[in-house]
Design a protein around this motif. Structure first.
Motif, PDB file in Angstrom:
ATOM      1  N   VAL A   1      -0.979 -65.214 -25.534  1.00  0.00           N
ATOM      2  CA  VAL A   1      -1.782 -66.215 -26.240  1.00  0.00           C
ATOM      3  C   VAL A   1      -1.697 -67.513 -25.445  1.00  0.00           C
ATOM      4  CG1 VAL A   1      -2.160 -67.431 -28.419  1.00  0.00           C
ATOM      5  CG2 VAL A   1      -1.247 -65.111 -28.438  1.00  0.00           C
ATOM      6  N   ARG A   2      -2.684 -67.727 -24.565  1.00  0.00           N
ATOM      7  CA  ARG A   2      -2.643 -68.873 -23.657  1.00  0.00           C
ATOM      8  C   ARG A   2      -2.973 -70.181 -24.358  1.00  0.00           C
ATOM      9  NH1 ARG A   2      -3.257 -68.450 -18.072  1.00  0.00           N
ATOM     10  NH2 ARG A   2      -2.805 -66.368 -17.253  1.00  0.00           N
ATOM     11  N   TYR A   3      -3.898 -70.126 -25.298  1.00  0.00           N
ATOM     12  CA  TYR A   3      -4.363 -71.343 -25.940  1.00  0.00           C
ATOM     13  C   TYR A   3      -4.204 -71.236 -27.458  1.00  0.00           C
ATOM     14  CZ  TYR A   3      -6.565 -71.542 -21.350  1.00  0.00           C
ATOM     15  OH  TYR A   3      -6.782 -71.515 -19.993  1.00  0.00           O
ATOM     16  N   GLU A   4      -4.070 -72.377 -28.079  1.00  0.00           N
ATOM     17  CA  GLU A   4      -3.911 -72.385 -29.533  1.00  0.00           C
ATOM     18  C   GLU A   4      -5.148 -71.783 -30.188  1.00  0.00           C
ATOM     19  OE1 GLU A   4      -1.906 -75.811 -31.504  1.00  0.00           O
ATOM     20  OE2 GLU A   4      -3.831 -75.992 -32.540  1.00  0.00           O
ATOM     21  N   PRO A   5      -4.968 -70.750 -31.019  1.00  0.00           N
ATOM     22  CA  PRO A   5      -6.125 -70.091 -31.642  1.00  0.00           C
ATOM     23  C   PRO A   5      -6.893 -71.028 -32.571  1.00  0.00           C
ATOM     24  CG  PRO A   5      -4.154 -68.723 -31.792  1.00  0.00           C
ATOM     25  CD  PRO A   5      -3.710 -70.082 -31.345  1.00  0.00           C
ATOM     26  N   GLU A   6      -8.154 -70.684 -32.796  1.00  0.00           N
ATOM     27  CA  GLU A   6      -8.972 -71.398 -33.774  1.00  0.00           C
ATOM     28  C   GLU A   6      -8.795 -70.712 -35.127  1.00  0.00           C
ATOM     29  OE1 GLU A   6     -12.893 -71.058 -32.189  1.00  0.00           O
ATOM     30  OE2 GLU A   6     -12.236 -71.664 -30.184  1.00  0.00           O
TER      31      GLU A   6
ATOM     32  N   PRO B   1      -4.603 -61.676 -14.405  1.00  0.00           N
ATOM     33  CA  PRO B   1      -5.054 -60.889 -15.563  1.00  0.00           C
ATOM     34  C   PRO B   1      -6.510 -61.138 -15.917  1.00  0.00           C
ATOM     35  CG  PRO B   1      -3.787 -62.789 -16.294  1.00  0.00           C
ATOM     36  CD  PRO B   1      -3.691 -62.769 -14.791  1.00  0.00           C
ATOM     37  N   CYS B   2      -7.113 -60.144 -16.566  1.00  0.00           N
ATOM     38  CA  CYS B   2      -8.416 -60.361 -17.172  1.00  0.00           C
ATOM     39  C   CYS B   2      -8.210 -61.080 -18.498  1.00  0.00           C
ATOM     40  CB  CYS B   2      -9.116 -59.019 -17.416  1.00  0.00           C
ATOM     41  SG  CYS B   2      -9.534 -58.117 -15.909  1.00  0.00           S
ATOM     42  N   HIS B   3      -9.297 -61.565 -19.080  1.00  0.00           N
ATOM     43  CA  HIS B   3      -9.185 -62.295 -20.340  1.00  0.00           C
ATOM     44  C   HIS B   3     -10.185 -61.756 -21.357  1.00  0.00           C
ATOM     45  CE1 HIS B   3      -7.670 -65.474 -17.428  1.00  0.00           C
ATOM     46  NE2 HIS B   3      -6.630 -65.178 -18.190  1.00  0.00           N
ATOM     47  N   VAL B   4      -9.737 -61.651 -22.596  1.00  0.00           N
ATOM     48  CA  VAL B   4     -10.575 -61.187 -23.695  1.00  0.00           C
ATOM     49  C   VAL B   4     -10.390 -62.125 -24.881  1.00  0.00           C
ATOM     50  CG1 VAL B   4     -10.474 -58.780 -22.961  1.00  0.00           C
ATOM     51  CG2 VAL B   4      -8.756 -59.647 -24.573  1.00  0.00           C
ATOM     52  N   ASP B   5     -11.328 -62.088 -25.819  1.00  0.00           N
ATOM     53  CA  ASP B   5     -11.237 -62.883 -27.039  1.00  0.00           C
ATOM     54  C   ASP B   5     -10.922 -61.961 -28.216  1.00  0.00           C
ATOM     55  OD1 ASP B   5     -11.928 -65.068 -25.532  1.00  0.00           O
ATOM     56  OD2 ASP B   5     -13.982 -65.204 -26.278  1.00  0.00           O
ATOM     57  N   LEU B   6      -9.975 -62.362 -29.046  1.00  0.00           N
ATOM     58  CA  LEU B   6      -9.608 -61.603 -30.235  1.00  0.00           C
ATOM     59  C   LEU B   6     -10.049 -62.362 -31.477  1.00  0.00           C
ATOM     60  CD1 LEU B   6      -7.852 -60.121 -28.146  1.00  0.00           C
ATOM     61  CD2 LEU B   6      -6.055 -59.971 -29.872  1.00  0.00           C
TER      62      LEU B   6
ATOM     63  N   THR C   1      -9.598 -66.900 -34.296  1.00  0.00           N
ATOM     64  CA  THR C   1     -10.184 -66.570 -32.995  1.00  0.00           C
ATOM     65  C   THR C   1      -9.208 -67.013 -31.911  1.00  0.00           C
ATOM     66  OG1 THR C   1     -12.453 -66.850 -33.788  1.00  0.00           O
ATOM     67  CG2 THR C   1     -12.102 -66.925 -31.409  1.00  0.00           C
ATOM     68  N   ALA C   2      -8.706 -66.053 -31.136  1.00  0.00           N
ATOM     69  CA  ALA C   2      -7.822 -66.356 -30.012  1.00  0.00           C
ATOM     70  C   ALA C   2      -8.588 -66.081 -28.731  1.00  0.00           C
ATOM     71  CB  ALA C   2      -6.559 -65.496 -30.082  1.00  0.00           C
ATOM     72  N   ARG C   3      -8.802 -67.109 -27.930  1.00  0.00           N
ATOM     73  CA  ARG C   3      -9.608 -66.979 -26.722  1.00  0.00           C
ATOM     74  C   ARG C   3      -8.728 -66.814 -25.476  1.00  0.00           C
ATOM     75  NH1 ARG C   3     -14.701 -67.908 -28.324  1.00  0.00           N
ATOM     76  NH2 ARG C   3     -15.047 -69.244 -30.137  1.00  0.00           N
ATOM     77  N   ALA C   4      -9.295 -66.142 -24.470  1.00  0.00           N
ATOM     78  CA  ALA C   4      -8.644 -65.969 -23.163  1.00  0.00           C
ATOM     79  C   ALA C   4      -7.269 -65.328 -23.284  1.00  0.00           C
ATOM     80  CB  ALA C   4      -8.548 -67.312 -22.436  1.00  0.00           C
ATOM     81  N   VAL C   5      -7.174 -64.270 -24.080  1.00  0.00           N
ATOM     82  CA  VAL C   5      -5.930 -63.507 -24.192  1.00  0.00           C
ATOM     83  C   VAL C   5      -5.797 -62.606 -22.964  1.00  0.00           C
ATOM     84  CG1 VAL C   5      -4.722 -61.743 -25.530  1.00  0.00           C
ATOM     85  CG2 VAL C   5      -5.967 -63.555 -26.698  1.00  0.00           C
ATOM     86  N   ASP C   6      -4.611 -62.560 -22.372  1.00  0.00           N
ATOM     87  CA  ASP C   6      -4.405 -61.798 -21.147  1.00  0.00           C
ATOM     88  C   ASP C   6      -4.567 -60.298 -21.376  1.00  0.00           C
ATOM     89  OD1 ASP C   6      -3.877 -64.156 -19.930  1.00  0.00           O
ATOM     90  OD2 ASP C   6      -1.744 -63.797 -19.559  1.00  0.00           O
ATOM     91  N   LEU C   7      -5.186 -59.638 -20.399  1.00  0.00           N
ATOM     92  CA  LEU C   7      -5.329 -58.188 -20.400  1.00  0.00           C
ATOM     93  C   LEU C   7      -5.010 -57.684 -19.001  1.00  0.00           C
ATOM     94  CD1 LEU C   7      -6.276 -55.449 -21.576  1.00  0.00           C
ATOM     95  CD2 LEU C   7      -8.598 -56.057 -20.873  1.00  0.00           C
ATOM     96  N   ILE C   8      -4.064 -56.744 -18.899  1.00  0.00           N
ATOM     97  CA  ILE C   8      -3.678 -56.179 -17.607  1.00  0.00           C
ATOM     98  C   ILE C   8      -3.632 -54.655 -17.730  1.00  0.00           C
ATOM     99  CG2 ILE C   8      -2.332 -58.197 -16.932  1.00  0.00           C
ATOM    100  CD1 ILE C   8       0.181 -56.664 -17.709  1.00  0.00           C
TER     101      ILE C   8
END
Length: 301
Positions: free
Chosen positions: A46-51, A91-96, A74-81
């Motif tokens: 979780v790179r950034y504070e979620p909305e 890492p790639c990034h996805v939104d949850l 909404t959690a943006r730019a979550v790491d995906l490897i």
């Protein structure tokens, strides 16, 4: 008499506005406490504070009772490897996204903390992959995702259609090489999206020749199958909010979205917001050949 009524009306309006402002302040405080608890839960993905959005009015009553009708996250730019060029170093990034209903905090706390656990009535979650993430997972650097407009519909794709969505006939465009050592060619294909064994399956069915913007490169008949396979894969297990089992997949404009089936009832804690699959695979084996389950949808061994 008229002046008194006017003063009374003004006073009531001021009090109402003041009460709304105070209630909004409490709601914002509760939302920030939830967001900070998620971002400080120890999960570095979780790179950034979620909305966070808390529904319901008045918020003061919800906070006092420790009971919230609905919470959107909404959690943006979550790491995906784990596949393609999605590595720990890059890492790639996805939104949850997640929506919780009937949230009840356990214990005496009224604001959310890192250690807070809570009961829920239901949960729905999704993960969104943009074109860059999909391309890196497939190993196609310049890949773009597009959702063609409805067929046989005048003015299809206009504002009246909103954000277009499909489960089949999704348009992918990118540059691939039919065989190792061969020059890359930019082509456009249509793919079907589905969930197989809890994983996103992308399966290319044909080359695209419709009205949407695309590459019109002609691929020789003997290379068509090899090129289509470059756009086909069963991707590694994706992170899902609270571990929601993936249920369906669809395009949404230029993104691909995997929707979770969600939970009905249960207990959650901040530390399990992101659940990642531990089994991943490499798209290309050492000898350059894909395993047999790569495109046919069967589960990896």
């Amino acid at each position: 008499m008229r002046k008194a009524l006017a003063y009374l009306a003004v006073t009531l309006v001021v009090l109402a506005v003041g009460a709304l402002a105070v209630d909004t302040g409490f709601a914002i405080n509760a939302e920030r406490s939830f967001a900070r608890s998620l971002s400080s839960s120890g999960d570095t993905k979780v790179r950034y504070e979620p909305e966070v959005t808390i529904s319901g009015f008045p918020a003061v009553r919800s906070i006092a009772d420790g009971h919230y009708s609905a919470i959107g996250i909404t959690a943006r730019a979550v790491d995906l490897i784990g596949a393609g060029t999605c590595t720990e170093q890059s890492p790639c990034h996805v939104d949850l996204r997640s929506r919780l209903t009937d949230v009840r905090i356990r214990g005496p706390e009224r604001f959310f903390r890192r250690s807070t656990s809570f009961d829920i009535g239901s949960e729905k979650g999704s993960v969104t992959l943009d074109s860059v993430a999909v391309g890196r997972l497939l190993g196609i650097d310049d890949l773009t995702v597009n959702t063609p407009a409805p067929e046989n519909k005048a003015g299809g794709g206009g504002p009246q259609d909103g954000l277009l969505s499909r489960t089949s006939g999704v348009l992918l465009t990118g540059s691939v090489s039919p065989e190792p050592g061969r020059p890359k060619v930019k082509v456009s294909v249509v793919v079907d999206l589905s969930i197989v064994g809890g994983r996103l399956r992308i399966f290319a069915t044909d080359f695209y020749d419709g009205p949407a913007e695309h590459s019109d490169t002609t691929v020789p008949d003997e290379e068509r199958e090899a090129v289509l396979r470059k756009f086909s894969a069963v991707l590694p297990e994706l992170p899902m909010p609270w571990g929601s089992p993936p249920k369906s997949a669809r395009s949404s404009g230029s993104d691909i979205v995997v929707d979770g089936s969600g939970a009905v009832g249960g207990n959650l804690s901040m530390s399990i917001f992101i659940t990642l699959g531990v089994d991943t695979y490499i798209l290309y084996t050492d000898n350059g050949r894909r395993p047999p389950w790569y495109a046919d949808g069967s589960a990896p061994p």
